[in-house]
Design an enzyme around this catalytic site. Sequence first.
Site: not given
Length: 317
Positions: A8, A34, A36, A142
């Site tokens: 991340g 990551d 992307r 979460y």
Amino acid sequence: MKKILVTGSLGQIGTELVEKMRGIYGNDNVIATDLRKVEGNPVVDAGPFELLDVTDAQAMHDIAKKYNADTIIHLAALLSAVAEAKPQVAWNINMGGLVNALEVARELDCQFFTPSSIGAFGPSTPKVGTPQDTIQRPQTMYGVNKVAGELLCDYYYKKFGVDTRGVRFPGLISYVAPPGGGTTDYAVDIYYEALKNKKYTSYIDKGTYMDMMYMPDALNAIINLMEADPSKLQHRNAFNIAAMSFEPEQIAAEIKKHIPEFTMDYNVDPIRQAIANSWPDSIDCAAAQAEWGFKAEYDLAKMTTDMLEKLAEKGIK
Ligand code: VAH
């Protein structure tokens, strides 16, 4: 921490943590990953970068092995509001990614960090001075992910001896990368809007207190905890840490000291408000202070001065 793999890396924390750790440990010793790739971003350009989907256990193992990683900083996760909108996806990414990262740490004998959050608390948790060890019955996906994650990290330490460490972050505020999908994002957005439009419409209601922290303190906390003497760590995972607690009126008043014409109104988002209502007002950080010397440098006033200065330097107006 000699060869550090970060997941991340292009997220809110990763973007700044990778740069800071490359400054300390050397560019080639921090392997950014990551889902992307953003060409031109220093995270991608200034040192090793690999595309990685954290739900792909084999790919994570292969990258960690290729670079001889001895530390994993696992940051890839969906934040609270997105997780509430897509609970099944959140379970797959937040829990699937975490168990994969812990497995790689076990197999390759890596030190391990992953953040928990004040989201790991729920409506039955004491709201003020929330203790380190207390009731944790969150009612959000979460929160469920964060509690399960804390327990899983404890389990990997006790069962397999993996050197797992972690903190419960409050809302994190920074001028570099946007948070994207959290409940505390208003405390970042407000600075951009104050500079751009001199007004802000808050989706969090007046009187809603939440703990917060400026990013430089968050980065120092991660590094200091990872460098801490393990014999002093009784809690090890999920230390409460926070730097300030405020409600929307207080951050608006602080901004007004710099931008007198700034005004704020409200259009409360019921989903994020319900999440915020279920979180503590202010947590107690005594265990982190005692066990590894946690200390924050920025309060609301100091952070606001710095945020407005840095955003203006970035050309936000
Ligand atoms: C969120 N910023 O709002 C995150 C954080 C304390 C909250 O975990 O989802």
